[in-house]
Design an enzyme around this catalytic site. Structure first.
Site, PDB file in Angstrom:
ATOM      1  N   LYS A  56       0.843  -0.597   0.143  1.00  0.00           N
ATOM      2  CA  LYS A  56      -0.237  -0.435  -0.087  1.00  0.00           C
ATOM      3  C   LYS A  56       1.015   1.177   0.087  1.00  0.00           C
ATOM      4  O   LYS A  56       0.864   2.679  -0.897  1.00  0.00           O
ATOM      5  CB  LYS A  56      -0.662  -0.119   1.109  1.00  0.00           C
ATOM      6  N   ARG A 113      12.030  -5.544   4.989  1.00  0.00           N
ATOM      7  CA  ARG A 113      11.460  -4.450   4.258  1.00  0.00           C
ATOM      8  C   ARG A 113      12.510  -3.439   5.135  1.00  0.00           C
ATOM      9  O   ARG A 113      13.619  -3.694   6.112  1.00  0.00           O
ATOM     10  CB  ARG A 113      10.251  -3.726   5.097  1.00  0.00           C
ATOM     11  N   ARG A 159      -9.770   0.619   7.899  1.00  0.00           N
ATOM     12  CA  ARG A 159      -9.388  -0.896   8.105  1.00  0.00           C
ATOM     13  C   ARG A 159     -10.306  -1.894   9.166  1.00  0.00           C
ATOM     14  O   ARG A 159     -10.576  -3.128   9.416  1.00  0.00           O
ATOM     15  CB  ARG A 159      -8.592  -1.127   9.937  1.00  0.00           C
ATOM     16  N   ARG A 170      -0.119  -9.150  13.931  1.00  0.00           N
ATOM     17  CA  ARG A 170      -1.410  -7.594  12.455  1.00  0.00           C
ATOM     18  C   ARG A 170      -1.328  -8.332  11.168  1.00  0.00           C
ATOM     19  O   ARG A 170      -2.962  -8.004  10.657  1.00  0.00           O
ATOM     20  CB  ARG A 170       0.398  -7.001  12.069  1.00  0.00           C
ATOM     21  N   ARG A 220      10.602  -1.343  10.681  1.00  0.00           N
ATOM     22  CA  ARG A 220       9.800  -0.855  11.413  1.00  0.00           C
ATOM     23  C   ARG A 220       9.864  -1.642  12.453  1.00  0.00           C
ATOM     24  O   ARG A 220      10.144  -2.147  12.530  1.00  0.00           O
ATOM     25  CB  ARG A 220       8.664  -0.809  10.282  1.00  0.00           C
TER      26      ARG A 220
END
Ligand code: AP5
Length: 243
Positions: free
Chosen positions: A27, A146, A102, A190, A179
């Site tokens: 996203k 990431r 969400r 998550r 992160r």
């Protein structure tokens, strides 16, 4: 490869763009490509919350524990933050929502906000919802690989989009960071939260005829081309205009 002319900024009005997808679906990556082409801002609730955490604001202090556990931050906190952000003048032509809504309550809140604040004021385009689907193992590889630049926000991946020099941003030379919620335990929470909320949300937008499914498993540039195509079509069709 995306042809150079296709990368030129477009002046068409695409209105509000909503990006749905699991953690790691791309996203944030696609929001940046859409923002560059259509000249509308990326509004990431995750980035806004992380910024509040970093600054130690009251909202940041209230949100941090939820984020550290991989749970959703309570709706009321997110609503106040987002209402303020969407009130900025840069959102007048449209915006890209990355990470919001969400759940169905957030989607209903957003519909009301758009009707009350935007649709009544000017000629607007109804929101388009792009839903990126990526298979589970791909998500895990993306999240654990990431890295992002704390200075310019550019997103890398050590497996698929590494920087030219390991650990350093190509654009500004800043040291790349991981992160805090990209650890295995938090990632699994998550993904679980997303699984629970995702189907009702997609059904909500499918019922309104706004949902466009995008195959997010494909290489980044191909996903971008699919997203741009869907947005160009959306802007071209007269149907979604509300004047
Ligand atoms: P948020 O920041 O929104 O995180 P998320 O939804 O978990 O999504 P991510 O940012 O992890 O993934 P992404 O889809 O943006 O993927 P990216 O482009 O980076 O939310 C964080 C937390 O904030 C939540 O857990 C919650 O606590 C709170 N929160 C946020 N919004 C909220 C809300 N509305 N309500 C309540 N709480 C909220 O890509 C990932 C990696 O994959 C990158 O390395 C990238 O380079 C790579 N990649 C991207 N595309 C491709 C591709 N096509 N092929 C290969 N690699 C790719």
């Amino acid at each position: 490869m995306i042809p150079a002319e296709a990368q030129q900024p477009k002046t068409v009005n695409v209105g509000p763009v909503i990006l749905l997808g699991a953690p790691g679906a791309g996203k944030g990556t696609q929001a940046k490509a859409i923002a560059a082409r259509y000249g509308i801002p990326q509004v990431s609730t995750g980035d806004l919350l992380r910024d509040n955490v970093l600054r130690g604001s009251e909202l940041g202090r209230a949100a941090q524990a939820y984020m550290d556990r991989g749970e959703l931050v309570p709706d009321a906190l997110v609503f106040d933050m987002l209402r303020a952000r969407l009130g900025n003048v840069d959102c007048n032509r449209g915006f890209i929502l990355d990470g919001f809504p969400r759940n169905q309550a957030q989607a209903e809140w957003l519909d009301k906000l758009l009707r009350d604040r935007f649709f009544s004021e000017a000629c607007w385009v109804a929101p388009i919802v792009l839903s990126f689907t990526v298979e589970y193992n791909g998500l895990l590889q993306r999240l654990t690989g990431r890295r992002s630049c704390p200075a310019c926000g550019r997103i890398y991946n050590i497996h698929t989009q590494p920087p030219k020099v390991a650990g350093v941003c190509d654009v500004d030379g800043a040291k790349l960071v991981m992160r805090q919620d990209d650890t295995e335990d938090v990632i699994s929470e998550r993904l679980k939260v997303y699984e629970e909320m995702s189907l009702p949300l997609r059904q909500y937008y499918a019922r309104q005829g706004r949902l466009v499914e995008v195959d997010g498993n494909r290489p980044q540039a191909e996903v971008t081309a699919l997203a741009w195509h869907a947005l160009d079509e959306h802007a071209r069709s007269g149907e979604p205009h509300i004047c």
